[in-house]
Scaffold this motif. Structure first.
Motif, mmCIF file in Angstrom:
data_model
loop_
_atom_site.group_PDB
_atom_site.id
_atom_site.type_symbol
_atom_site.label_atom_id
_atom_site.label_comp_id
_atom_site.label_asym_id
_atom_site.label_seq_id
_atom_site.Cartn_x
_atom_site.Cartn_y
_atom_site.Cartn_z
ATOM 1 N N ALA A 144 0.833 -1.203 0.000
ATOM 2 C CA ALA A 144 0.000 0.000 0.000
ATOM 3 C C ALA A 144 0.865 1.250 0.000
ATOM 4 C CB ALA A 144 -0.926 0.001 1.219
ATOM 5 N N SER A 145 1.943 1.240 0.787
ATOM 6 C CA SER A 145 2.848 2.387 0.818
ATOM 7 C C SER A 145 3.519 2.587 -0.541
ATOM 8 C CB SER A 145 3.907 2.182 1.909
ATOM 9 O OG SER A 145 4.779 3.285 1.956
ATOM 10 N N ALA A 146 3.939 1.477 -1.157
ATOM 11 C CA ALA A 146 4.565 1.572 -2.480
ATOM 12 C C ALA A 146 3.587 2.117 -3.518
ATOM 13 C CB ALA A 146 5.086 0.200 -2.907
ATOM 14 N N GLY A 147 2.320 1.692 -3.418
ATOM 15 C CA GLY A 147 1.313 2.208 -4.342
ATOM 16 C C GLY A 147 1.096 3.701 -4.175
ATOM 17 N N LEU A 148 1.070 4.159 -2.931
ATOM 18 C CA LEU A 148 0.925 5.594 -2.673
ATOM 19 C C LEU A 148 2.143 6.366 -3.160
ATOM 20 C CD1 LEU A 148 -0.683 5.547 0.895
ATOM 21 C CD2 LEU A 148 -1.775 6.261 -1.252
ATOM 22 N N ALA A 149 3.326 5.758 -3.039
ATOM 23 C CA ALA A 149 4.541 6.410 -3.540
ATOM 24 C C ALA A 149 4.459 6.604 -5.050
ATOM 25 C CB ALA A 149 5.765 5.583 -3.177
ATOM 26 N N SER A 150 3.952 5.602 -5.747
ATOM 27 C CA SER A 150 3.785 5.720 -7.203
ATOM 28 C C SER A 150 2.774 6.807 -7.556
ATOM 29 C CB SER A 150 3.329 4.387 -7.797
ATOM 30 O OG SER A 150 4.305 3.393 -7.605
ATOM 31 N N LEU A 151 1.703 6.893 -6.775
ATOM 32 C CA LEU A 151 0.702 7.931 -6.991
ATOM 33 C C LEU A 151 1.318 9.316 -6.794
ATOM 34 C CD1 LEU A 151 -2.215 8.861 -7.467
ATOM 35 C CD2 LEU A 151 -2.636 8.484 -5.016
ATOM 36 N N ALA A 152 2.112 9.471 -5.740
ATOM 37 C CA ALA A 152 2.767 10.752 -5.481
ATOM 38 C C ALA A 152 3.707 11.112 -6.621
ATOM 39 C CB ALA A 152 3.532 10.693 -4.165
ATOM 40 N N GLY A 153 4.420 10.102 -7.138
ATOM 41 C CA GLY A 153 5.325 10.358 -8.260
ATOM 42 C C GLY A 153 4.596 10.862 -9.493
ATOM 43 N N GLY A 154 3.395 10.332 -9.735
ATOM 44 C CA GLY A 154 2.605 10.818 -10.863
ATOM 45 C C GLY A 154 2.106 12.234 -10.654
ATOM 46 N N ILE A 155 1.664 12.530 -9.441
ATOM 47 C CA ILE A 155 1.171 13.881 -9.132
ATOM 48 C C ILE A 155 2.288 14.906 -9.277
ATOM 49 C CG2 ILE A 155 0.338 15.358 -7.242
ATOM 50 C CD1 ILE A 155 -1.294 12.927 -6.284
ATOM 51 N N GLU A 156 3.496 14.554 -8.817
ATOM 52 C CA GLU A 156 4.630 15.480 -8.903
ATOM 53 C C GLU A 156 4.871 15.982 -10.318
ATOM 54 O OE1 GLU A 156 8.337 14.162 -7.343
ATOM 55 O OE2 GLU A 156 7.462 13.337 -5.522
ATOM 56 N N ARG A 157 4.557 15.160 -11.290
ATOM 57 C CA ARG A 157 4.890 15.487 -12.674
ATOM 58 C C ARG A 157 3.814 16.289 -13.391
ATOM 59 N NH1 ARG A 157 7.833 11.566 -10.897
ATOM 60 N NH2 ARG A 157 9.936 11.275 -11.716
ATOM 61 N N ILE A 158 2.767 16.681 -12.667
ATOM 62 C CA ILE A 158 1.776 17.585 -13.255
ATOM 63 C C ILE A 158 2.440 18.936 -13.478
ATOM 64 C CG2 ILE A 158 -0.425 18.752 -12.866
ATOM 65 C CD1 ILE A 158 -1.257 16.337 -11.149
ATOM 66 N N GLY A 159 2.365 19.438 -14.684
ATOM 67 C CA GLY A 159 3.150 20.610 -15.076
ATOM 68 C C GLY A 159 2.982 21.827 -14.202
ATOM 69 N N VAL A 160 1.757 22.076 -13.737
ATOM 70 C CA VAL A 160 1.494 23.290 -12.964
ATOM 71 C C VAL A 160 2.251 23.292 -11.638
ATOM 72 C CG1 VAL A 160 -0.542 22.418 -11.745
ATOM 73 C CG2 VAL A 160 -0.354 24.863 -12.259
ATOM 74 N N LEU A 161 2.653 22.123 -11.163
ATOM 75 C CA LEU A 161 3.367 22.034 -9.885
ATOM 76 C C LEU A 161 4.826 22.450 -10.005
ATOM 77 C CD1 LEU A 161 1.864 18.760 -8.391
ATOM 78 C CD2 LEU A 161 0.970 21.082 -8.383
ATOM 79 N N ARG A 162 5.275 22.779 -11.228
ATOM 80 C CA ARG A 162 6.622 23.306 -11.428
ATOM 81 C C ARG A 162 6.627 24.817 -11.593
ATOM 82 N NH1 ARG A 162 10.424 19.686 -13.101
ATOM 83 N NH2 ARG A 162 11.824 21.390 -12.575
ATOM 84 N N VAL A 163 5.446 25.436 -11.579
ATOM 85 C CA VAL A 163 5.358 26.879 -11.804
ATOM 86 C C VAL A 163 6.021 27.627 -10.652
ATOM 87 C CG1 VAL A 163 3.790 28.840 -12.051
ATOM 88 C CG2 VAL A 163 3.249 26.663 -13.160
ATOM 89 N N GLY A 164 6.859 28.611 -10.994
ATOM 90 C CA GLY A 164 7.547 29.421 -10.004
ATOM 91 C C GLY A 164 8.990 28.997 -9.778
ATOM 92 N N GLU A 165 9.354 27.819 -10.262
ATOM 93 C CA GLU A 165 10.700 27.288 -10.039
ATOM 94 C C GLU A 165 11.749 28.096 -10.783
ATOM 95 O OE1 GLU A 165 12.083 25.149 -7.921
ATOM 96 O OE2 GLU A 165 12.182 23.208 -8.922
ATOM 97 N N ARG A 166 12.891 28.332 -10.145
ATOM 98 C CA ARG A 166 14.065 28.861 -10.831
ATOM 99 C C ARG A 166 14.785 27.689 -11.486
ATOM 100 N NH1 ARG A 166 16.964 33.754 -9.339
ATOM 101 N NH2 ARG A 166 18.709 32.711 -10.366
ATOM 102 N N PRO A 167 15.013 27.706 -12.794
ATOM 103 C CA PRO A 167 15.666 26.561 -13.447
ATOM 104 C C PRO A 167 17.006 26.201 -12.828
ATOM 105 C CG PRO A 167 14.744 28.045 -15.085
ATOM 106 C CD PRO A 167 14.611 28.744 -13.768
ATOM 107 N N ASP A 168 17.764 27.209 -12.350
ATOM 108 C CA ASP A 168 19.090 26.915 -11.802
ATOM 109 C C ASP A 168 19.023 26.362 -10.384
ATOM 110 O OD1 ASP A 168 18.099 29.416 -11.237
ATOM 111 O OD2 ASP A 168 20.007 30.466 -11.394
ATOM 112 N N THR A 169 17.820 26.145 -9.856
ATOM 113 C CA THR A 169 17.691 25.437 -8.582
ATOM 114 C C THR A 169 18.272 24.034 -8.690
ATOM 115 O OG1 THR A 169 15.675 26.644 -8.061
ATOM 116 C CG2 THR A 169 16.044 24.620 -6.838
ATOM 117 N N HIS A 170 18.243 23.454 -9.866
ATOM 118 C CA HIS A 170 18.652 22.065 -10.050
ATOM 119 C C HIS A 170 20.127 21.922 -10.377
ATOM 120 C CE1 HIS A 170 14.561 20.281 -9.956
ATOM 121 N NE2 HIS A 170 14.240 21.517 -10.235
#
Length: 240
Positions: free
Chosen positions: A204-230
């Protein structure tokens, strides 16, 4: 400029000041790092889990509440917060790798050593440089007001590494609700699995981790980021 590390509480705005709250977390951070290095097996994993539940809400509250204020009121706030965001990004990436590494292995020890070095550097950058400037820029009332807002956000923030999500608003703010629900559900499942090994809880924890990984990649969740943060090597990057 005097570090806030050992300054009296009244010089930092009182016990509810955001500077005092931050410093209190830093003391607990050092305690957990030492405990994790001195333990093994299940006890070590429990301590590392506690460390995550301190580190990631603490960092999220800083990025969401404090850094935007610092960028407005501290002359070099943009450069200083970017440096710390880079450190936070590296910590997120390393903790993500640590979650996939066999506990008590040499690789795990190496990764954890890198993480603790970065965490301690992050504390020094904040307490010795960034926070003294914030202390000079704000009065006690403003520091206390920020302390209450910071605490509210910290108590409702994600508790796991999310290296894909922006380190700045609005992306990180938009990610907070779904990732917090998932992370805190995983925390409960992982605690259950450590007390009494359970394949169901682990799956169940692994399944939730996969779900979180998918949510992270929604484009709007990167808005505001400085590219050189990485940029990986923060200190050499600034020197170039």
């Amino acid at each position: 400029m005097t570090s806030i590390a050992h300054r009296p509480i009244d010089e930092l705005g009182g016990p509810t000041s955001v500077l005092v709250r931050q410093r209190t977390d830093h003391v607990e951070l050092d305690h957990l790092i030492r405990a994790a290095h001195e333990s093994h097996g299940v006890e070590r994993q429990k301590t590392v889990n506690r460390l995550c539940r301190l580190v990631f809400p603490h960092a999220f509250a800083g990025e969401s509440v404090l850094w935007p204020v610092i960028r407005r009121v501290v002359p070099d706030g943009e450069a200083q917060t970017l440096e710390i965001e880079r450190e936070h990004q590296q910590i997120n990436e390393l903790f993500t790798e640590l979650e996939r590494t066999e506990p008590d292995s040499i690789a795990y020890d190496d990764l954890f050593a890198q993480i603790t070095d970065l965490l301690r550097q992050d504390v020094r950058d904040e307490e010795d440089s960034l926070f003294p400037e914030l202390r000079d820029a704000l009065d006690d009332r403003d520091l206390r007001r920020l302390g209450w807002v910071w605490l509210a956000v910290r108590r409702t923030a994600p508790t796991r590494p999310h290296p894909v999500v922006a380190r700045r608003p609005p992306g990180n703010a938009l990610a907070a609700l779904p990732l917090t629900v998932i992370d805190r559900s995983r925390d409960g499942l992982d605690q259950l699995a450590l007390r009494a090994p359970s394949r169901l809880a682990a799956r169940a924890s692994a399944g939730l981790a996969s779900l979180a990984g998918g949510i992270e990649r929604i484009g709007v969740l990167r808005v505001g980021e400085r590219p050189d943060t990485h940029i990986t090597d923060t200190h050499s990057a600034d020197a170039d």
